[in-house]
Scaffold this active site. Structure first.
Site, PDB file in Angstrom:
ATOM      1  N   SER A   1       0.817  -1.187  -0.063  1.00 17.26           N
ATOM      2  CA  SER A   1       0.029   0.035  -0.119  1.00 17.26           C
ATOM      3  C   SER A   1       0.830   1.058   0.028  1.00 17.26           C
ATOM      4  O   SER A   1       1.905   1.438   0.355  1.00 17.26           O
ATOM      5  CB  SER A   1      -0.904  -0.204   1.109  1.00 17.26           C
ATOM      6  OG  SER A   1      -1.451   1.336   1.481  1.00 17.26           O
ATOM      7  N   SER A   2       0.262   2.491  -0.793  1.00 18.35           N
ATOM      8  CA  SER A   2       1.068   3.691  -0.583  1.00 18.35           C
ATOM      9  C   SER A   2       1.161   4.244   0.770  1.00 18.35           C
ATOM     10  O   SER A   2       1.916   5.222   0.987  1.00 18.35           O
ATOM     11  CB  SER A   2       0.336   4.464  -1.434  1.00 18.35           C
ATOM     12  OG  SER A   2      -0.877   4.826  -1.133  1.00 18.35           O
ATOM     13  N   CYS A   3       0.539   3.619   1.664  1.00 23.45           N
ATOM     14  CA  CYS A   3       0.626   4.278   3.229  1.00 23.45           C
ATOM     15  C   CYS A   3       1.931   3.843   3.787  1.00 23.45           C
ATOM     16  O   CYS A   3       2.279   4.251   4.767  1.00 23.45           O
ATOM     17  CB  CYS A   3      -0.558   3.664   4.219  1.00 23.45           C
ATOM     18  SG  CYS A   3      -0.533   2.052   4.617  1.00 23.45           S
TER      19      CYS A   3
ATOM     20  N   TYR B   1      -0.968  -0.680  10.135  1.00 23.35           N
ATOM     21  CA  TYR B   1      -1.043  -1.330   8.901  1.00 23.35           C
ATOM     22  C   TYR B   1       0.000  -1.090   8.131  1.00 23.35           C
ATOM     23  O   TYR B   1       1.032  -1.901   7.304  1.00 23.35           O
ATOM     24  CB  TYR B   1      -2.198  -0.882   8.241  1.00 23.35           C
ATOM     25  CG  TYR B   1      -2.546  -1.231   6.711  1.00 23.35           C
ATOM     26  CD1 TYR B   1      -3.122  -2.666   6.584  1.00 23.35           C
ATOM     27  CD2 TYR B   1      -2.524  -0.441   5.833  1.00 23.35           C
ATOM     28  CE1 TYR B   1      -3.411  -3.077   5.328  1.00 23.35           C
ATOM     29  CE2 TYR B   1      -2.563  -0.853   4.369  1.00 23.35           C
ATOM     30  CZ  TYR B   1      -3.076  -2.311   4.112  1.00 23.35           C
ATOM     31  OH  TYR B   1      -3.464  -2.679   3.225  1.00 23.35           O
TER      32      TYR B   1
ATOM     33  N   LYS C   1       2.678  -3.629   6.273  1.00 27.85           N
ATOM     34  CA  LYS C   1       3.005  -3.848   4.880  1.00 27.85           C
ATOM     35  C   LYS C   1       4.648  -3.496   4.618  1.00 27.85           C
ATOM     36  O   LYS C   1       5.318  -4.399   3.815  1.00 27.85           O
ATOM     37  CB  LYS C   1       2.331  -2.638   4.191  1.00 27.85           C
ATOM     38  CG  LYS C   1       0.816  -3.185   4.311  1.00 27.85           C
ATOM     39  CD  LYS C   1       0.908  -4.533   3.363  1.00 27.85           C
ATOM     40  CE  LYS C   1      -0.680  -4.723   3.182  1.00 27.85           C
ATOM     41  NZ  LYS C   1      -1.039  -6.387   2.609  1.00 27.85           N
TER      42      LYS C   1
ATOM     43  N   HIS D   1     -12.993   2.212   2.311  1.00 27.76           N
ATOM     44  CA  HIS D   1     -12.193   3.318   2.155  1.00 27.76           C
ATOM     45  C   HIS D   1     -12.955   4.396   1.625  1.00 27.76           C
ATOM     46  O   HIS D   1     -14.205   4.416   1.579  1.00 27.76           O
ATOM     47  CB  HIS D   1     -11.074   2.859   1.049  1.00 27.76           C
ATOM     48  CG  HIS D   1      -9.952   2.193   1.608  1.00 27.76           C
ATOM     49  ND1 HIS D   1     -10.057   0.490   1.422  1.00 27.76           N
ATOM     50  CD2 HIS D   1      -8.797   2.275   1.978  1.00 27.76           C
ATOM     51  CE1 HIS D   1      -9.070   0.268   1.666  1.00 27.76           C
ATOM     52  NE2 HIS D   1      -8.166   1.158   2.483  1.00 27.76           N
TER      53      HIS D   1
END
Length: 350
Positions: free
Chosen positions: A108-110, A137, A141, A180
């Site tokens: 994920s881009s987070c 989270y 990742k 989301h």
């Protein structure tokens, strides 16, 4: 990969996993092995080991994860880090043990720092503090990326990672607590339109398909309105309003899940784990917009004409999350679905 390769898609019923499976089928692949949650609990290490021993997949797509929006990430912090770490640990390790030819890990881009330079390049990883609302989270990742890199470094495993931006599309999650931003916007505005049109039958139908906290269309209208009010959907004095979190100013990038699936399959077929780091690849469209602008597009597409209220006491999250996708573009892949077209598809599907 060849068309007869045995492919295990973990999370094949989810939005991303199902899209990747559709893409592979369209390209002529047919030898899939899948398990739903009732058949295989990926939190159970023994069960995962037994599954790999029995099935011996050649390729693995790790699309299974515990996911959610800013609300769920902030509330279920322990679950988000524990469950994602366990899923990753079990699937990645057993892929090594049983000689999987290639594994694709979906992140994920987070993973990038809250204040990372925009657009965010792959080498921005671990250069700053993460956004607090989704830190557990994100850490899980990041661990998945580093696990893939470590297994390549020590064992020579061809394990690669793709980091998508915000995704949306078919089979998305419309739970108002856990979804989301985009699916939540769509559902809220569809419900809001029902209330504006006094279309109670359609409202009840929506709740029958997707109950909210156990409340379905069979409940009294008073009970239904009480649960909707909890999620910022109100109808008072013939005036319908929807309350959204924050200021609407954060900027976000969105990629249709069909494009995400295509980029994932592209990497499976064309990209091997490199020795140099970082090894992961960003996947996005390279264009972002404010949450307020996004809400306006959804309003127009759905046909919602009620009021939008921004609750500025709630957090905005990361100010901006735009990915640098030059690495993926340089490999030869670009997206094909615009945000306007993508939202039209999703609203029609919903």
């Amino acid at each position: 990969m060849n068309k007869n390769s045995k492919i295990y898609i973990a999370g094949h019923l989810g939005m991303v996993g199902s899209a990747i499976m559709r893409n592979l089928i369209a390209k002529g692949f047919s030898n899939f092995v899948t398990r739903n949650l009732d058949e295989l609990d990926l939190l159970d290490g023994v069960a995962v080991a037994n599954f790999f021993e029995k099935e011996k997949p050649e390729y693995v797509v790790l699309a299974a994860a515990k996911v959610g929006g800013i609300v769920a990430n902030n509330i279920y912090r322990a679950q988000f880090i524990y469950e994602n770490l366990m899923i990753q640990n079990h699937v990645i390790h057993q892929s090594y043990v049983h000689g999987v030819k290639k594994l694709l890990f979906l992140g994920s881009s987070c993973i990038y720092p809250r204040n990372a330079e925009q657009p965010m390049r792959e080498d921005a990883l671990l250069t700053g503090i993460l956004e607090s609302t989704n830190e557990p989270y994100a850490i899980a990742k990041i661990a998945g990326i580093k696990m893939c890199e470590a297994y390549h470094s020590q064992y020579g495993c061809n394990f690669i990672s793709i980091m998508p931006t915000n995704l949306y599309g078919q089979n998305d999650n419309y739970d108002l607590e856990k979804s989301h931003v985009l699916p939540a916007l769509i559902r809220k505005m569809v419900i809001g339109k029902c209330l504006i049109n006094n279309d109670i039958n359609s409202l009840r139908s929506d709740l029958n398909k997707r109950p909210i906290e156990g409340v379905d269309g069979s409940y009294s209208l008073n009970v239904i309105m009480d649960v909707l009010r909890k999620y910022g959907i109100t109808s008072e004095n013939n005036k319908v309003s929807i309350t959204l979190w924050g200021t609407g100013s954060p900027m976000r990038e969105f990629l249709h899940v069909d494009d995400m699936a295509d980029s994932s399959v592209f990497l499976l077929m064309n990209y091997d784990a490199p020795d140099e780091l970082p090894s992961h690849v960003n996947a996005g469209c390279g264009v972002d917009l404010t949450i307020k602008s996004l809400s306006e597009i959804v309003c127009q597409t759905v046909g919602y004409t009620g009021e939008i209220i921004w609750d500025t006491t709630k957090p905005d999250g990361t100010p901006r999350k735009l990915l640098d996708v030059s690495k993926l573009n340089g490999l030869g892949w670009k997206p094909s679905v615009s945000i306007e077209e993508g939202i039209r598809r999703v609203v029609a599907n919903y």
